[in-house]
Design an enzyme around this catalytic site. Structure first.
Site, PDB file in Angstrom:
ATOM      1  N   LYS A 111       0.121   0.270  20.702  1.00  0.00           N
ATOM      2  CA  LYS A 111      -0.188   1.998  20.004  1.00  0.00           C
ATOM      3  C   LYS A 111      -0.287   2.978  21.392  1.00  0.00           C
ATOM      4  O   LYS A 111       0.006   4.038  21.739  1.00  0.00           O
ATOM      5  CB  LYS A 111      -0.055   2.952  18.918  1.00  0.00           C
ATOM      6  N   ASP A 168       5.378   9.964  13.466  1.00  0.00           N
ATOM      7  CA  ASP A 168       4.523   9.712  12.912  1.00  0.00           C
ATOM      8  C   ASP A 168       4.086  11.446  12.090  1.00  0.00           C
ATOM      9  O   ASP A 168       3.660  11.464  10.469  1.00  0.00           O
ATOM     10  CB  ASP A 168       3.016   8.995  12.899  1.00  0.00           C
TER      11      ASP A 168
HETATM   12  P1  NAP Z   1      -6.340   2.276  11.520  1.00  0.00           P
HETATM   13  O1  NAP Z   1      -6.520   2.772  12.901  1.00  0.00           O
HETATM   14  O2  NAP Z   1      -7.421   1.133  11.099  1.00  0.00           O
HETATM   15  O3  NAP Z   1      -7.559   3.477  10.434  1.00  0.00           O
HETATM   16  C1  NAP Z   1      -7.975   3.310   9.624  1.00  0.00           C
HETATM   17  C2  NAP Z   1      -8.878   4.408   9.039  1.00  0.00           C
HETATM   18  O4  NAP Z   1      -9.306   4.076   7.093  1.00  0.00           O
HETATM   19  C3  NAP Z   1     -10.814   4.905   9.453  1.00  0.00           C
HETATM   20  O5  NAP Z   1     -10.697   5.966   8.382  1.00  0.00           O
HETATM   21  C4  NAP Z   1     -11.436   3.517   9.003  1.00  0.00           C
HETATM   22  O6  NAP Z   1     -12.447   3.950   8.570  1.00  0.00           O
HETATM   23  C5  NAP Z   1     -10.549   3.515   6.989  1.00  0.00           C
HETATM   24  N1  NAP Z   1     -11.109   2.125   6.298  1.00  0.00           N
HETATM   25  C6  NAP Z   1     -10.766   0.841   6.848  1.00  0.00           C
HETATM   26  N2  NAP Z   1     -11.484  -0.013   5.813  1.00  0.00           N
HETATM   27  C7  NAP Z   1     -12.622   0.886   5.490  1.00  0.00           C
HETATM   28  C8  NAP Z   1     -13.582   0.241   4.324  1.00  0.00           C
HETATM   29  N3  NAP Z   1     -13.456  -0.860   4.156  1.00  0.00           N
HETATM   30  N4  NAP Z   1     -14.304   0.765   3.948  1.00  0.00           N
HETATM   31  C9  NAP Z   1     -14.026   2.794   4.481  1.00  0.00           C
HETATM   32  N5  NAP Z   1     -12.952   3.521   5.055  1.00  0.00           N
HETATM   33  C10 NAP Z   1     -12.202   1.922   5.738  1.00  0.00           C
HETATM   34  O7  NAP Z   1      -5.109   2.368  10.510  1.00  0.00           O
HETATM   35  P2  NAP Z   1      -4.371   3.360  10.660  1.00  0.00           P
HETATM   36  O8  NAP Z   1      -3.472   2.655  11.331  1.00  0.00           O
HETATM   37  O9  NAP Z   1      -4.650   4.468  10.552  1.00  0.00           O
HETATM   38  O10 NAP Z   1      -3.669   3.489   9.469  1.00  0.00           O
HETATM   39  C11 NAP Z   1      -4.369   3.730   7.691  1.00  0.00           C
HETATM   40  C12 NAP Z   1      -2.484   3.616   6.305  1.00  0.00           C
HETATM   41  O11 NAP Z   1      -2.132   4.269   7.247  1.00  0.00           O
HETATM   42  C13 NAP Z   1      -2.691   2.146   6.747  1.00  0.00           C
HETATM   43  O12 NAP Z   1      -2.388   1.886   5.139  1.00  0.00           O
HETATM   44  C14 NAP Z   1      -1.358   2.326   6.590  1.00  0.00           C
HETATM   45  O13 NAP Z   1      -0.414   0.836   6.399  1.00  0.00           O
HETATM   46  C15 NAP Z   1      -1.376   3.174   6.575  1.00  0.00           C
HETATM   47  N6  NAP Z   1      -0.085   4.171   7.759  1.00  0.00           N
HETATM   48  C16 NAP Z   1       1.176   4.793   6.573  1.00  0.00           C
HETATM   49  C17 NAP Z   1       2.196   5.441   7.937  1.00  0.00           C
HETATM   50  C18 NAP Z   1       3.408   5.732   6.604  1.00  0.00           C
HETATM   51  O14 NAP Z   1       4.318   5.330   7.376  1.00  0.00           O
HETATM   52  N7  NAP Z   1       3.693   5.864   5.751  1.00  0.00           N
HETATM   53  C19 NAP Z   1       2.520   5.728   9.046  1.00  0.00           C
HETATM   54  C20 NAP Z   1       1.067   4.879   9.467  1.00  0.00           C
HETATM   55  C21 NAP Z   1       0.324   4.446   8.933  1.00  0.00           C
HETATM   56  P3  NAP Z   1     -13.664   4.441  10.019  1.00  0.00           P
HETATM   57  O15 NAP Z   1     -12.556   5.086  10.545  1.00  0.00           O
HETATM   58  O16 NAP Z   1     -14.324   4.257   9.440  1.00  0.00           O
HETATM   59  O17 NAP Z   1     -13.482   3.184  10.017  1.00  0.00           O
END
Ligand code: NAP
Length: 272
Positions: free
Chosen positions: A70, A106
Site C-alpha cells: 500500500k 478507503d
Molecule cells: P495496521 O496498519 O497494522 O494498524 C493496526 C492498528 O491496530 C494499530 O493502531 C495498532 O497499534 C493496533 N494494534 C494491533 N495489534 C494490537 C495489540 N495487540 N494491542 C494494541 N493495539 C494493537 O492495520 P490496518 O490496515 O490499519 O487495519 C486495522 C483494521 O481495520 C483491521 O482489522 C482491518 O481488517 C480493518 N480494515 C477494514 C477495512 C474495511 O473495508 N472494513 C479496510 C481497512 C482495514 P500500534 O499503532 O500501537 O501498533
C-alpha cells in the site's frame, strides 16, 4: 493466463484471503459487463515488474492494492494523487488521461455509510493509528469534525497523525476512558479474529452516538454488540469494504455498481 477481455486485479502478499474478486465479479455479472476481476499474488520484489508489465497491457483496467504494497506502490505510478499522497498509502491504481494514477478509496468507503450524519464540529473518538486510521482521519478532516480523541497503543504515533491531518484533539493510551462523542470508530485490529480483544467501556457515549467498527471478521464484534445493547446506531466493517470497492469499480470499469436493496452481496460475503 492469457487475457482476452478487460480485467482488473487485486495484488498483495498473501492474497488468497481477499474478498475483492467476489465483490467486483458480482457487480460485473449484475451489470452484464464482459470483464473480469481476479486476485494476483505479487511479492514485494516483483512489484516494479508487475506494474511495468501491466502498464503496457491494453486490457488491464487497474488494480486494488493490499498489504504489503500500500505504501511502496506510490513510487511506481506517474501521479500519486492528492488522496494517496495525503494518506501516505494507496489501495487503487487506475489509468487517467494517459497516466497511471493511484488513490485511496478507503477514505470514501469509510465515509459513505455515515454521509447523512451531521458530524461537522462534533467530537469524535478513533481507536487505532495504523493504515486504516489514516484513511479515517483523512475523511474526518475533510468534513471538519470537532475534536478527535485517538486512543492507541502507540500514543506518539496517534499524536503525529492528528498533526499530519490538521485535526484538533488529543492522543491517549488504550486504557483511557472514552470521552462523550457523536461517532466512535474502531480502526485498530483489536477485536479481529485471531487478534487481542478490544476492551472499551462505551457507557459515556450519548444515546444518539454512532459506533462504527472497521473489523469485519467477525462481523458482529463485541464492540458492535455492546453498542446495539445500548440502542446506539452501528455500522459494520462490510459497509466500508463494499463502499471502498464501489469507488474503485467505477474507476476500473466506468460504471457505478448496481443498487443492492436486498443485500445479496452482503449475504454472499457472509457465506464465504
Ligand atoms: P495496521 O496498519 O497494522 O494498524 C493496526 C492498528 O491496530 C494499530 O493502531 C495498532 O497499534 C493496533 N494494534 C494491533 N495489534 C494490537 C495489540 N495487540 N494491542 C494494541 N493495539 C494493537 O492495520 P490496518 O490496515 O490499519 O487495519 C486495522 C483494521 O481495520 C483491521 O482489522 C482491518 O481488517 C480493518 N480494515 C477494514 C477495512 C474495511 O473495508 N472494513 C479496510 C481497512 C482495514 P500500534 O499503532 O500501537 O501498533
Amino acid at each position: 493466463m492469457t487475457q482476452h477481455r478487460p480485467y482488473a486485479e487485486v495484488i498483495g502478499d498473501p492474497i488468497t484471503h481477499s474478498k475483492s474478486p467476489l465483490i467486483h465479479n458480482f457487480w460485473l455479472a449484475e451489470l452484464g459487463i464482459d470483464a473480469e476481476y481476479r486476485a494476483c499474488h505479487v511479492l514485494p520484489e516483483a512489484l516494479a515488474g508487475y506494474i511495468a508489465a501491466r502498464r503496457a497491457d491494453p486490457l488491464w483496467r487497474g488494480c486494488n492494492v493490499t498489504l504489503p504494497h500500500k505504501q511502496t506502490v506510490i513510487a511506481h505510478v506517474d501521479d500519486p494523487g492528492g488522496v494517496g499522497r495525503s494518506i501516505g498509502a494507496a489501495n487503487t491504481i487506475f489509468h487517467g488521461a494517459g497516466s497511471l494514477i493511484c488513490t485511496n478509496t478507503d477514505a470514501a468507503g469509510f465515509f459513505a455509510p455515515i454521509a447523512d450524519a451531521d458530524l461537522a464540529g462534533a467530537p469524535i473518538v478513533v481507536i487505532g493509528a495504523g493504515g486504516a486510521a489514516r484513511a479515517v482521519l483523512f475523511a474526518l478532516a475533510q468534513i471538519g469534525v470537532g475534536p478527535v480523541t485517538v486512543l492507541n497503543r502507540n500514543v506518539l504515533k496517534a499524536s503525529a497523525l492528528l498533526l499530519h491531518f490538521g485535526l484538533k484533539g488529543r492522543a491517549l493510551p488504550l486504557d483511557a476512558s472514552v470521552p462523550p462523542a457523536a461517532l466512535l470508530v474502531n480502526a485498530s485490529s483489536l477485536g479481529m479474529t485471531g487478534q487481542s480483544p478490544l476492551e472499551l467501556n462505551i457507557d459515556t457515549l450519548p444515546k444518539d452516538a454512532i459506533v462504527y467498527d472497521l473489523v469485519y471478521a467477525p462481523l458482529e464484534t463485541p464492540l458492535l454488540a455492546a453498542a446495539r445493547g445500548r440502542g446506539l446506531e452501528v455500522v459494520d466493517g462490510l459497509e466500508m469494504l463494499i463502499g471502498q470497492a464501489a469507488v474503485a469499480f467505477e474507476l476500473f470499469f466506468g460504471a457505478a455498481p448496481p443498487d443492492d436493496p436486498d443485500g445479496r452481496l452482503r449475504a454472499k460475503l457472509l457465506a464465504v
